[in-house]
Design an enzyme around this catalytic site. Sequence first.
Site, mmCIF file in Angstrom:
data_model
loop_
_atom_site.group_PDB
_atom_site.id
_atom_site.type_symbol
_atom_site.label_atom_id
_atom_site.label_comp_id
_atom_site.label_asym_id
_atom_site.label_seq_id
_atom_site.Cartn_x
_atom_site.Cartn_y
_atom_site.Cartn_z
ATOM 1 N N LYS A 1 35.065 55.842 46.576
ATOM 2 C CA LYS A 1 34.439 54.846 47.446
ATOM 3 C C LYS A 1 33.924 55.472 48.756
ATOM 4 C CE LYS A 1 36.973 50.954 45.444
ATOM 5 N NZ LYS A 1 37.818 49.774 45.731
ATOM 6 N N TYR B 1 30.060 44.060 41.247
ATOM 7 C CA TYR B 1 31.250 43.298 41.601
ATOM 8 C C TYR B 1 31.100 41.794 41.353
ATOM 9 C CZ TYR B 1 33.832 47.275 43.476
ATOM 10 O OH TYR B 1 34.527 48.444 43.594
ATOM 11 N N ASN C 1 40.115 51.494 49.879
ATOM 12 C CA ASN C 1 41.214 52.099 49.124
ATOM 13 C C ASN C 1 40.801 53.271 48.228
ATOM 14 O OD1 ASN C 1 39.900 50.549 47.280
ATOM 15 N ND2 ASN C 1 41.662 49.343 46.636
ATOM 16 N N HIS D 1 37.966 53.353 42.745
ATOM 17 C CA HIS D 1 37.960 52.224 41.813
ATOM 18 C C HIS D 1 38.441 52.729 40.461
ATOM 19 C CE1 HIS D 1 36.461 48.977 39.247
ATOM 20 N NE2 HIS D 1 35.951 49.924 38.484
ATOM 21 N N GLU E 1 31.144 49.007 32.747
ATOM 22 C CA GLU E 1 30.920 49.712 34.012
ATOM 23 C C GLU E 1 30.275 51.084 33.772
ATOM 24 O OE1 GLU E 1 34.689 47.478 36.179
ATOM 25 O OE2 GLU E 1 34.817 49.623 35.800
HETATM 26 P P1 ATP Z 1 39.321 48.345 41.888
HETATM 27 O O1 ATP Z 1 38.701 47.268 41.052
HETATM 28 O O2 ATP Z 1 38.451 48.789 43.044
HETATM 29 O O3 ATP Z 1 39.856 49.487 41.091
HETATM 30 P P2 ATP Z 1 41.751 46.854 41.961
HETATM 31 O O4 ATP Z 1 41.472 46.560 40.525
HETATM 32 O O5 ATP Z 1 43.034 47.529 42.297
HETATM 33 O O6 ATP Z 1 40.597 47.724 42.603
HETATM 34 P P3 ATP Z 1 40.689 44.244 42.561
HETATM 35 O O7 ATP Z 1 41.548 43.049 42.644
HETATM 36 O O8 ATP Z 1 39.825 44.450 41.370
HETATM 37 O O9 ATP Z 1 41.628 45.515 42.816
HETATM 38 O O10 ATP Z 1 39.776 44.259 43.870
HETATM 39 C C1 ATP Z 1 38.595 45.024 43.925
HETATM 40 C C2 ATP Z 1 38.485 45.686 45.289
HETATM 41 O O11 ATP Z 1 38.282 44.693 46.279
HETATM 42 C C3 ATP Z 1 39.747 46.427 45.767
HETATM 43 O O12 ATP Z 1 39.826 47.731 45.272
HETATM 44 C C4 ATP Z 1 39.553 46.416 47.259
HETATM 45 O O13 ATP Z 1 38.633 47.437 47.673
HETATM 46 C C5 ATP Z 1 38.912 45.069 47.499
HETATM 47 N N1 ATP Z 1 39.898 44.051 47.834
HETATM 48 C C6 ATP Z 1 40.834 43.502 47.025
HETATM 49 N N2 ATP Z 1 41.574 42.583 47.654
HETATM 50 C C7 ATP Z 1 41.096 42.530 48.925
HETATM 51 C C8 ATP Z 1 41.415 41.767 50.083
HETATM 52 N N3 ATP Z 1 42.379 40.867 50.057
HETATM 53 N N4 ATP Z 1 40.696 41.995 51.204
HETATM 54 C C9 ATP Z 1 39.708 42.892 51.231
HETATM 55 N N5 ATP Z 1 39.330 43.643 50.174
HETATM 56 C C10 ATP Z 1 40.019 43.477 49.044
HETATM 57 MG MG MG Z 2 39.606 45.843 39.787
#
Ligand code: ATP
Ligand code: MG
Length: 166
Positions: free
Chosen positions: A38, A78, A141, A144, A155
């Site tokens: 990211k 997304y 974070n 992804h 994806e």
């Molecule tokens: P990713 O899909 O990026 O691998 P993930 O599957 O662990 O992450 P998801 O629930 O799919 O988490 O959320 C997608 C992304 O949205 C997260 O990686 C994070 O960058 C962002 N995100 C998730 N929750 C929050 C939140 N509460 N506030 C801000 N950003 C968030």
């Molecule tokens: Mg995810």
Amino acid sequence: MGTNRLEGEMIDQENKMMAKFKKEREEKIGNITFTMIKPEAVVANNIGGILKMIEEGGFRIVAMKKVHLSKERASEFYAVHSERPFYGELVDYMCESPIIAAILEKDNAVLDFRTLIGATNPADAAEGTIRAEFAESLAKNAVHGSDSDENANIEADFHFSAEERF
Ligand code: ATP
Ligand code: MG
């Protein structure tokens, strides 16, 4: 008339070739997941450190590129999160600066990669995981990882053509 039939036959031929190519690719390349490094991790020069953990974790890089997502592309990627309160913030952040997109191969790729990256919130990410090491916050974070085989393929197809995978 004759020209149209010829065109139709050529399209059929092309479709058959693409299907054959896709099948061969799926046989040659095993279980995959899709990842992005990211924006904040790219800006912080953590591409190398993250790729090192990915390769040492037993993943093979099938395809990889650096790309600056437009707002439209990030919104589309997304779209599954469009109802969530952080959607706007997430889209803005993902097109802030370039990312690394990659397809990774390993047995049990999706689940093993989720283990390697750790929990979404770095505060909860286990020691030794990529997010524990490199993530700044819940929103920023570092990486992804796909959440299912089906989404991994969607994806991967979103970012890479068949000819870009090896
Ligand atoms: P990713 O899909 O990026 O691998 P993930 O599957 O662990 O992450 P998801 O629930 O799919 O988490 O959320 C997608 C992304 O949205 C997260 O990686 C994070 O960058 C962002 N995100 C998730 N929750 C929050 C939140 N509460 N506030 C801000 N950003 C968030
Ligand atoms: Mg995810």
